[in-house]
Design a protein around this motif. Structure first.
Motif, PDB file in Angstrom:
ATOM      1  N   GLY A   1       0.809  -1.207   0.000  1.00  0.00           N
ATOM      2  CA  GLY A   1       0.000   0.000   0.000  1.00  0.00           C
ATOM      3  C   GLY A   1       0.842   1.256   0.000  1.00  0.00           C
ATOM      4  N   ASP A   2       1.914   1.300   0.859  1.00  0.00           N
ATOM      5  CA  ASP A   2       2.762   2.472   0.912  1.00  0.00           C
ATOM      6  C   ASP A   2       3.559   2.640  -0.372  1.00  0.00           C
ATOM      7  OD1 ASP A   2       3.503   1.942   4.425  1.00  0.00           O
ATOM      8  OD2 ASP A   2       1.872   3.044   3.460  1.00  0.00           O
ATOM      9  N   LEU A   3       3.941   1.542  -0.985  1.00  0.00           N
ATOM     10  CA  LEU A   3       4.733   1.605  -2.212  1.00  0.00           C
ATOM     11  C   LEU A   3       3.959   2.232  -3.365  1.00  0.00           C
ATOM     12  CD1 LEU A   3       6.371  -1.941  -2.209  1.00  0.00           C
ATOM     13  CD2 LEU A   3       7.497   0.220  -1.703  1.00  0.00           C
ATOM     14  N   PHE A   4       2.658   1.994  -3.408  1.00  0.00           N
ATOM     15  CA  PHE A   4       1.867   2.389  -4.558  1.00  0.00           C
ATOM     16  C   PHE A   4       0.819   3.451  -4.216  1.00  0.00           C
ATOM     17  CE2 PHE A   4       3.701  -1.624  -5.791  1.00  0.00           C
ATOM     18  CZ  PHE A   4       4.008  -1.438  -7.126  1.00  0.00           C
ATOM     19  N   GLY A   5       1.124   4.282  -3.220  1.00  0.00           N
ATOM     20  CA  GLY A   5       0.166   5.283  -2.791  1.00  0.00           C
ATOM     21  C   GLY A   5      -0.243   6.228  -3.914  1.00  0.00           C
ATOM     22  N   GLY A   6      -1.532   6.286  -4.202  1.00  0.00           N
ATOM     23  CA  GLY A   6      -2.055   7.187  -5.218  1.00  0.00           C
ATOM     24  C   GLY A   6      -1.988   6.668  -6.637  1.00  0.00           C
ATOM     25  N   THR A   7      -1.458   5.452  -6.825  1.00  0.00           N
ATOM     26  CA  THR A   7      -1.281   4.945  -8.190  1.00  0.00           C
ATOM     27  C   THR A   7      -2.531   4.277  -8.758  1.00  0.00           C
ATOM     28  OG1 THR A   7      -0.493   2.773  -7.456  1.00  0.00           O
ATOM     29  CG2 THR A   7       1.176   4.487  -7.776  1.00  0.00           C
ATOM     30  N   ALA A   8      -3.483   3.901  -7.899  1.00  0.00           N
ATOM     31  CA  ALA A   8      -4.575   3.014  -8.321  1.00  0.00           C
ATOM     32  C   ALA A   8      -5.307   3.466  -9.584  1.00  0.00           C
ATOM     33  CB  ALA A   8      -5.568   2.799  -7.179  1.00  0.00           C
ATOM     34  N   PRO A   9      -5.756   4.732  -9.699  1.00  0.00           N
ATOM     35  CA  PRO A   9      -6.475   5.105 -10.927  1.00  0.00           C
ATOM     36  C   PRO A   9      -5.593   5.049 -12.169  1.00  0.00           C
ATOM     37  CG  PRO A   9      -6.133   7.022  -9.517  1.00  0.00           C
ATOM     38  CD  PRO A   9      -5.758   5.822  -8.712  1.00  0.00           C
ATOM     39  N   TYR A  10      -4.319   5.346 -12.019  1.00  0.00           N
ATOM     40  CA  TYR A  10      -3.388   5.280 -13.156  1.00  0.00           C
ATOM     41  C   TYR A  10      -3.090   3.831 -13.519  1.00  0.00           C
ATOM     42  CZ  TYR A  10      -2.795  10.133 -11.800  1.00  0.00           C
ATOM     43  OH  TYR A  10      -3.039  11.442 -11.470  1.00  0.00           O
ATOM     44  N   TYR A  11      -2.950   3.000 -12.510  1.00  0.00           N
ATOM     45  CA  TYR A  11      -2.716   1.572 -12.730  1.00  0.00           C
ATOM     46  C   TYR A  11      -3.887   0.964 -13.495  1.00  0.00           C
ATOM     47  CZ  TYR A  11      -0.374  -2.828 -11.423  1.00  0.00           C
ATOM     48  OH  TYR A  11       0.320  -4.006 -11.439  1.00  0.00           O
ATOM     49  N   ALA A  12      -5.107   1.288 -13.037  1.00  0.00           N
ATOM     50  CA  ALA A  12      -6.299   0.734 -13.672  1.00  0.00           C
ATOM     51  C   ALA A  12      -6.445   1.194 -15.118  1.00  0.00           C
ATOM     52  CB  ALA A  12      -7.534   1.133 -12.872  1.00  0.00           C
ATOM     53  N   LYS A  13      -6.085   2.435 -15.395  1.00  0.00           N
ATOM     54  CA  LYS A  13      -6.306   2.998 -16.731  1.00  0.00           C
ATOM     55  C   LYS A  13      -5.177   2.704 -17.707  1.00  0.00           C
ATOM     56  CE  LYS A  13      -7.675   7.268 -19.079  1.00  0.00           C
ATOM     57  NZ  LYS A  13      -8.081   8.696 -18.895  1.00  0.00           N
ATOM     58  N   TYR A  14      -3.934   2.713 -17.223  1.00  0.00           N
ATOM     59  CA  TYR A  14      -2.806   2.705 -18.152  1.00  0.00           C
ATOM     60  C   TYR A  14      -1.967   1.433 -18.148  1.00  0.00           C
ATOM     61  CZ  TYR A  14      -3.881   7.664 -18.462  1.00  0.00           C
ATOM     62  OH  TYR A  14      -4.525   8.866 -18.660  1.00  0.00           O
ATOM     63  N   ARG A  15      -2.044   0.604 -17.121  1.00  0.00           N
ATOM     64  CA  ARG A  15      -1.283  -0.651 -17.172  1.00  0.00           C
ATOM     65  C   ARG A  15      -1.942  -1.592 -18.170  1.00  0.00           C
ATOM     66  NH1 ARG A  15       2.665  -2.375 -13.177  1.00  0.00           N
ATOM     67  NH2 ARG A  15       3.368  -0.439 -12.176  1.00  0.00           N
ATOM     68  N   ALA A  16      -1.149  -2.217 -19.005  1.00  0.00           N
ATOM     69  CA  ALA A  16      -1.681  -3.146 -20.010  1.00  0.00           C
ATOM     70  C   ALA A  16      -2.157  -4.434 -19.354  1.00  0.00           C
ATOM     71  CB  ALA A  16      -0.610  -3.464 -21.042  1.00  0.00           C
ATOM     72  N   ASP A  17      -3.151  -5.051 -19.967  1.00  0.00           N
ATOM     73  CA  ASP A  17      -3.545  -6.377 -19.494  1.00  0.00           C
ATOM     74  C   ASP A  17      -2.553  -7.409 -20.029  1.00  0.00           C
ATOM     75  OD1 ASP A  17      -4.220  -7.087 -22.154  1.00  0.00           O
ATOM     76  OD2 ASP A  17      -6.283  -6.403 -21.891  1.00  0.00           O
ATOM     77  N   TYR A  18      -2.785  -8.666 -19.690  1.00  0.00           N
ATOM     78  CA  TYR A  18      -1.856  -9.722 -20.082  1.00  0.00           C
ATOM     79  C   TYR A  18      -2.270 -10.443 -21.359  1.00  0.00           C
ATOM     80  CZ  TYR A  18       0.240  -9.138 -15.474  1.00  0.00           C
ATOM     81  OH  TYR A  18       0.865  -8.634 -14.361  1.00  0.00           O
TER      82      TYR A  18
ATOM     83  N   TYR B   1       3.694   3.526 -11.313  1.00  0.00           N
ATOM     84  CA  TYR B   1       4.852   2.801 -10.805  1.00  0.00           C
ATOM     85  C   TYR B   1       5.161   3.190  -9.363  1.00  0.00           C
ATOM     86  CZ  TYR B   1       5.839   1.657 -15.713  1.00  0.00           C
ATOM     87  OH  TYR B   1       5.759   1.202 -17.005  1.00  0.00           O
ATOM     88  N   SER B   2       5.787   2.287  -8.635  1.00  0.00           N
ATOM     89  CA  SER B   2       6.121   2.549  -7.235  1.00  0.00           C
ATOM     90  C   SER B   2       7.082   3.722  -7.093  1.00  0.00           C
ATOM     91  CB  SER B   2       6.727   1.296  -6.602  1.00  0.00           C
ATOM     92  OG  SER B   2       7.908   0.898  -7.289  1.00  0.00           O
ATOM     93  N   TYR B   3       8.087   3.798  -7.949  1.00  0.00           N
ATOM     94  CA  TYR B   3       9.104   4.826  -7.768  1.00  0.00           C
ATOM     95  C   TYR B   3       8.656   6.209  -8.202  1.00  0.00           C
ATOM     96  CZ  TYR B   3      10.023   2.488 -12.256  1.00  0.00           C
ATOM     97  OH  TYR B   3       9.897   1.859 -13.472  1.00  0.00           O
ATOM     98  N   THR B   4       7.575   6.293  -8.983  1.00  0.00           N
ATOM     99  CA  THR B   4       7.030   7.602  -9.342  1.00  0.00           C
ATOM    100  C   THR B   4       5.565   7.693  -8.942  1.00  0.00           C
ATOM    101  OG1 THR B   4       6.838   6.707 -11.611  1.00  0.00           O
ATOM    102  CG2 THR B   4       8.637   8.239 -11.180  1.00  0.00           C
TER     103      THR B   4
END
Length: 269
Positions: free
Chosen positions: A2-19, A206-209
């Motif tokens: 949770g701490d690693l990915f704080g605030g990433t959820a909407p970007y993850y859902a929209k922009y991460r590619a599926d498999y 991403y975790s680092y950004t």
């Protein structure tokens, strides 16, 4: 995570590619239609949602409430996914499951400890499945430009104790000395297209950004990213062939060679 990915959820859902459908079908064949599957570190349901159409039930577990909220939103109408807060340290608190799948989440865990615990929790036929980029990793066409921006903002990748980042030991090698040492590996390719907004949005997944890490520098970071990307490619359009690896691991006494795809053998370092 949770701490690693704080605030990433909407970007993850929209922009991460599926498999890709083929990789999900491979998982479904390995699990079987009448199976209960734990998706550990599920994020916004990248695996859980398409897999749910092919198995009896999916337990979608993540420590980040934002990820779970995005998953529930995207899975509207999908009845056989249970969204639960949890992580790899709380496996014994979860409902029973027949099989487990982990995506990129696995490389953040104490993988040896998790596999040892799964040996106690999974039934004799239980499968451990890992899905994600191939061992050689992704060669994203915009990565050199984004690396320069990350250097400018002094953000680097996180490490977690005993994780892939800390040890450099690949999943194949960890599994080879685990109770789930019989491995079946296949790779699937699918073509992806990104525009400028998608590449910039991807960085905030991403975790680092992560937005929580950038804080009040999010706007400055995204502007710097846009400038570098336009300089790299004024047309603002990229194509990329993603390679997804599906690794099915079983206990040696329960080997099953099912599955299709471009089949490989786990390689030594």
């Amino acid at each position: 995570m949770g701490d690693l990915f704080g605030g990433t959820a909407p970007y993850y859902a929209k922009y991460r590619a599926d498999y890709g459908e083929a990789a999900i079908e491979h998982l479904a064949r390995a699990f079987g239609q009448d199976s209960g599957v734990l998706d550990l570190g599920c994020g916004p349901g990248t695996v859980a949602i398409p897999l749910a159409r092919r198995v009896r039930e999916v337990l979608a577990v993540d420590p980040d409430e934002g990820m779970l909220a995005e998953g529930r939103r995207l899975a509207s109408g999908v009845r056989n996914v249970r969204w639960l807060s949890g992580d790899s340290m709380k496996l014994r608190e979860l409902p029973a499951f027949d099989h487990i799948v982990m995506g990129r989440s696995f490389h953040w865990m104490d993988r040896r400890a998790v596999l040892a615990e799964l040996d106690d929790l999974l039934p004799p036929h239980g499968v451990v499945a890992i899905i994600g980029p191939t061992r050689d990793g992704e060669d994203l066409p915009w990565e050199p430009a984004m690396r320069r921006v990350r250097d400018e903002f002094d953000v680097n990748t996180f490490t977690a104790t005993n994780s892939y980042q800390a040890t450099g030991e690949h999943h194949h090698d960890v599994l080879a000395v685990s109770p789930f040492s019989s491995m079946d590996l296949a790779v699937y390719e699918h073509r992806l297209t990104y525009d400028l907004g998608a590449v910039v949005g991807l960085q905030l997944s991403y975790s680092y950004t992560a937005p929580a890490r950038l804080g009040d520098r999010v706007a400055a970071f995204t502007e710097a990213a846009r400038k570098e990307l336009v300089a790299l490619n004024p047309e603002g359009r990229w194509e990329h062939t993603a390679e997804t690896e599906v690794l099915i691991a079983r206990r040696p006494r329960a080997v099953d060679k099912s599955g299709q795809g471009r089949r490989l053998s786990p390689r030594s370092p």
